[in-house]
Scaffold this motif. Structure first.
Motif, PDB file in Angstrom:
ATOM      1  N   LEU A  62      38.645  25.830 -19.896  1.00  0.00           N
ATOM      2  CA  LEU A  62      39.759  26.202 -19.021  1.00  0.00           C
ATOM      3  C   LEU A  62      40.336  24.970 -18.324  1.00  0.00           C
ATOM      4  CD1 LEU A  62      38.219  29.449 -17.518  1.00  0.00           C
ATOM      5  CD2 LEU A  62      40.250  29.331 -18.987  1.00  0.00           C
ATOM      6  N   TRP A  63      39.459  24.060 -17.923  1.00  0.00           N
ATOM      7  CA  TRP A  63      39.906  22.842 -17.246  1.00  0.00           C
ATOM      8  C   TRP A  63      40.667  21.928 -18.197  1.00  0.00           C
ATOM      9  CZ3 TRP A  63      40.701  21.185 -12.557  1.00  0.00           C
ATOM     10  CH2 TRP A  63      40.844  19.817 -12.319  1.00  0.00           C
ATOM     11  N   ASP A  64      40.215  21.836 -19.442  1.00  0.00           N
ATOM     12  CA  ASP A  64      40.835  20.942 -20.414  1.00  0.00           C
ATOM     13  C   ASP A  64      42.085  21.530 -21.070  1.00  0.00           C
ATOM     14  OD1 ASP A  64      38.896  19.051 -19.930  1.00  0.00           O
ATOM     15  OD2 ASP A  64      37.647  19.637 -21.637  1.00  0.00           O
ATOM     16  N   GLY A  65      42.318  22.825 -20.886  1.00  0.00           N
ATOM     17  CA  GLY A  65      43.449  23.482 -21.531  1.00  0.00           C
ATOM     18  C   GLY A  65      44.772  23.241 -20.827  1.00  0.00           C
ATOM     19  N   ASP A  66      45.786  23.912 -21.347  1.00  0.00           N
ATOM     20  CA  ASP A  66      47.123  23.797 -20.784  1.00  0.00           C
ATOM     21  C   ASP A  66      47.701  25.185 -20.587  1.00  0.00           C
ATOM     22  OD1 ASP A  66      49.511  22.638 -19.898  1.00  0.00           O
ATOM     23  OD2 ASP A  66      50.346  22.639 -21.923  1.00  0.00           O
ATOM     24  N   PRO A  67      47.948  25.592 -19.372  1.00  0.00           N
ATOM     25  CA  PRO A  67      47.786  24.840 -18.133  1.00  0.00           C
ATOM     26  C   PRO A  67      46.328  24.763 -17.709  1.00  0.00           C
ATOM     27  CG  PRO A  67      48.546  27.050 -17.632  1.00  0.00           C
ATOM     28  CD  PRO A  67      48.508  26.930 -19.128  1.00  0.00           C
ATOM     29  N   ARG A  68      46.009  23.749 -16.951  1.00  0.00           N
ATOM     30  CA  ARG A  68      44.649  23.522 -16.459  1.00  0.00           C
ATOM     31  C   ARG A  68      44.278  24.605 -15.450  1.00  0.00           C
ATOM     32  NH1 ARG A  68      42.873  17.596 -15.022  1.00  0.00           N
ATOM     33  NH2 ARG A  68      42.692  17.684 -17.261  1.00  0.00           N
ATOM     34  N   VAL A  69      43.081  25.168 -15.613  1.00  0.00           N
ATOM     35  CA  VAL A  69      42.583  26.204 -14.720  1.00  0.00           C
ATOM     36  C   VAL A  69      41.234  25.749 -14.169  1.00  0.00           C
ATOM     37  CG1 VAL A  69      41.750  28.584 -14.582  1.00  0.00           C
ATOM     38  CG2 VAL A  69      43.791  28.060 -15.921  1.00  0.00           C
ATOM     39  N   VAL A  93      40.505  33.739  -5.671  1.00  0.00           N
ATOM     40  CA  VAL A  93      41.930  34.077  -5.681  1.00  0.00           C
ATOM     41  C   VAL A  93      42.679  33.554  -4.458  1.00  0.00           C
ATOM     42  CG1 VAL A  93      41.612  36.099  -7.150  1.00  0.00           C
ATOM     43  CG2 VAL A  93      41.579  36.369  -4.676  1.00  0.00           C
ATOM     44  N   TRP A  94      41.987  33.286  -3.385  1.00  0.00           N
ATOM     45  CA  TRP A  94      42.663  32.803  -2.181  1.00  0.00           C
ATOM     46  C   TRP A  94      43.176  31.378  -2.340  1.00  0.00           C
ATOM     47  CZ3 TRP A  94      40.377  28.714   0.414  1.00  0.00           C
ATOM     48  CH2 TRP A  94      39.046  28.443   0.096  1.00  0.00           C
ATOM     49  N   THR A  95      42.731  30.674  -3.369  1.00  0.00           N
ATOM     50  CA  THR A  95      43.215  29.314  -3.614  1.00  0.00           C
ATOM     51  C   THR A  95      44.451  29.301  -4.506  1.00  0.00           C
ATOM     52  OG1 THR A  95      41.834  29.001  -5.580  1.00  0.00           O
ATOM     53  CG2 THR A  95      40.869  28.393  -3.440  1.00  0.00           C
ATOM     54  N   LEU A  96      44.835  30.470  -5.014  1.00  0.00           N
ATOM     55  CA  LEU A  96      45.958  30.571  -5.943  1.00  0.00           C
ATOM     56  C   LEU A  96      47.236  30.933  -5.200  1.00  0.00           C
ATOM     57  CD1 LEU A  96      44.041  32.609  -8.663  1.00  0.00           C
ATOM     58  CD2 LEU A  96      44.421  30.135  -8.610  1.00  0.00           C
ATOM     59  N   ARG A  97      48.354  30.474  -5.727  1.00  0.00           N
ATOM     60  CA  ARG A  97      49.648  30.767  -5.117  1.00  0.00           C
ATOM     61  C   ARG A  97      50.502  31.592  -6.068  1.00  0.00           C
ATOM     62  NH1 ARG A  97      51.767  25.776  -1.598  1.00  0.00           N
ATOM     63  NH2 ARG A  97      49.813  25.343  -0.556  1.00  0.00           N
ATOM     64  N   ASP A  98      51.388  32.354  -5.484  1.00  0.00           N
ATOM     65  CA  ASP A  98      52.374  33.130  -6.228  1.00  0.00           C
ATOM     66  C   ASP A  98      51.717  33.902  -7.375  1.00  0.00           C
ATOM     67  OD1 ASP A  98      54.339  32.087  -4.490  1.00  0.00           O
ATOM     68  OD2 ASP A  98      54.510  30.296  -5.735  1.00  0.00           O
ATOM     69  N   ASP A  99      52.106  33.582  -8.615  1.00  0.00           N
ATOM     70  CA  ASP A  99      51.593  34.308  -9.779  1.00  0.00           C
ATOM     71  C   ASP A  99      50.548  33.514 -10.565  1.00  0.00           C
ATOM     72  OD1 ASP A  99      53.194  36.479  -9.222  1.00  0.00           O
ATOM     73  OD2 ASP A  99      54.869  35.720 -10.410  1.00  0.00           O
ATOM     74  N   GLU A 100      49.918  32.531  -9.937  1.00  0.00           N
ATOM     75  CA  GLU A 100      48.910  31.726 -10.633  1.00  0.00           C
ATOM     76  C   GLU A 100      47.731  32.570 -11.094  1.00  0.00           C
ATOM     77  OE1 GLU A 100      49.523  27.272  -8.752  1.00  0.00           O
ATOM     78  OE2 GLU A 100      48.070  28.603  -7.807  1.00  0.00           O
ATOM     79  N   HIS A 101      47.428  33.649 -10.406  1.00  0.00           N
ATOM     80  CA  HIS A 101      46.324  34.513 -10.831  1.00  0.00           C
ATOM     81  C   HIS A 101      46.590  35.104 -12.215  1.00  0.00           C
ATOM     82  CE1 HIS A 101      49.188  37.300  -9.067  1.00  0.00           C
ATOM     83  NE2 HIS A 101      48.582  38.267  -9.718  1.00  0.00           N
ATOM     84  N   GLN A 102      47.851  35.310 -12.557  1.00  0.00           N
ATOM     85  CA  GLN A 102      48.190  35.819 -13.882  1.00  0.00           C
ATOM     86  C   GLN A 102      47.914  34.778 -14.958  1.00  0.00           C
ATOM     87  OE1 GLN A 102      52.224  37.024 -13.212  1.00  0.00           O
ATOM     88  NE2 GLN A 102      51.614  38.998 -12.353  1.00  0.00           N
ATOM     89  N   VAL A 103      48.132  33.513 -14.632  1.00  0.00           N
ATOM     90  CA  VAL A 103      47.811  32.430 -15.569  1.00  0.00           C
ATOM     91  C   VAL A 103      46.311  32.422 -15.841  1.00  0.00           C
ATOM     92  CG1 VAL A 103      47.783  29.917 -15.894  1.00  0.00           C
ATOM     93  CG2 VAL A 103      49.786  31.027 -14.871  1.00  0.00           C
ATOM     94  N   ALA A 134      44.201  34.953 -15.495  1.00  0.00           N
ATOM     95  CA  ALA A 134      43.865  36.171 -16.247  1.00  0.00           C
ATOM     96  C   ALA A 134      44.263  36.050 -17.709  1.00  0.00           C
ATOM     97  CB  ALA A 134      44.547  37.380 -15.608  1.00  0.00           C
ATOM     98  N   ASP A 135      45.339  35.358 -17.995  1.00  0.00           N
ATOM     99  CA  ASP A 135      45.781  35.186 -19.387  1.00  0.00           C
ATOM    100  C   ASP A 135      44.942  34.149 -20.132  1.00  0.00           C
ATOM    101  OD1 ASP A 135      47.772  37.066 -19.054  1.00  0.00           O
ATOM    102  OD2 ASP A 135      49.342  35.594 -18.669  1.00  0.00           O
ATOM    103  N   ARG A 136      44.456  33.132 -19.443  1.00  0.00           N
ATOM    104  CA  ARG A 136      43.708  32.062 -20.100  1.00  0.00           C
ATOM    105  C   ARG A 136      42.284  32.467 -20.462  1.00  0.00           C
ATOM    106  NH1 ARG A 136      44.307  26.782 -19.401  1.00  0.00           N
ATOM    107  NH2 ARG A 136      42.572  26.765 -20.856  1.00  0.00           N
ATOM    108  N   ILE A 137      41.647  33.310 -19.676  1.00  0.00           N
ATOM    109  CA  ILE A 137      40.253  33.673 -19.950  1.00  0.00           C
ATOM    110  C   ILE A 137      40.108  34.319 -21.325  1.00  0.00           C
ATOM    111  CG2 ILE A 137      38.325  35.146 -19.230  1.00  0.00           C
ATOM    112  CD1 ILE A 137      39.095  34.408 -16.341  1.00  0.00           C
ATOM    113  N   PRO A 138      40.923  35.308 -21.703  1.00  0.00           N
ATOM    114  CA  PRO A 138      40.778  35.876 -23.049  1.00  0.00           C
ATOM    115  C   PRO A 138      41.055  34.855 -24.158  1.00  0.00           C
ATOM    116  CG  PRO A 138      42.131  37.298 -21.681  1.00  0.00           C
ATOM    117  CD  PRO A 138      41.886  36.032 -20.909  1.00  0.00           C
TER     118      PRO A 138
END
Length: 136
Positions: free
Chosen positions: A83-90, A104-114, A116-120
């Protein structure tokens, strides 16, 4: 100890912002982010996720996701690295051998969706797996 006027003004601005903040609305937003991430992770075979509030530090809603080693041989550290090495970095935390902790408190706006999409995408057994990572 010497304190500059810039530090004092910065501290004052932070305290004023904190006092004006709608803490209940912020908590509801964090819980909504958790729910969205949990719903996405729940669709992944072999994974489970739950909302948790730590008892000691960071007393805010967080997502803890875990997967069965029968569905993926990857360890938490390997998934975190992908996840860290990917794009976008998570940036998320490893939780045990087969788990993740998402703050989740460290995320802004819709970053939580990014997130959620990267984990799968990065966790084999979830639809984004390669043949070499599939567990038979």
């Amino acid at each position: 100890m010497k304190v500059g006027k810039e530090e004092i003004v910065g501290l004052l601005a932070a305290v004023e912002r904190y006092l004006k903040l709608d803490h209940d609305a912020e908590w509801r937003a964090w819980e909504a982010r958790c729910s969205e991430i949990i719903a996405k992770i729940a669709q992944i075979p072999g994974m489970s996720a739950r909302q948790e509030v730590a008892e000691i530090a960071n007393h805010v809603p967080q997502v803890v996701a875990e997967w069965s080693p029968f569905h993926s041989r990857l360890t938490s550290d390997e998934v975190v690295r992908k996840l860290w090495d990917g794009d976008p970095r998570v940036a998320i935390l490893a939780e045990g051998k087969h788990g993740l902790r998402i703050m989740v408190w460290t995320l802004r706006d819709d970053e939580h969706q990014v997130v959620a999409d990267r984990i799968p995408t990065d966790l084999p057994g979830s639809g984004g797996k390669s043949e070499s990572q599939r567990v038979e």
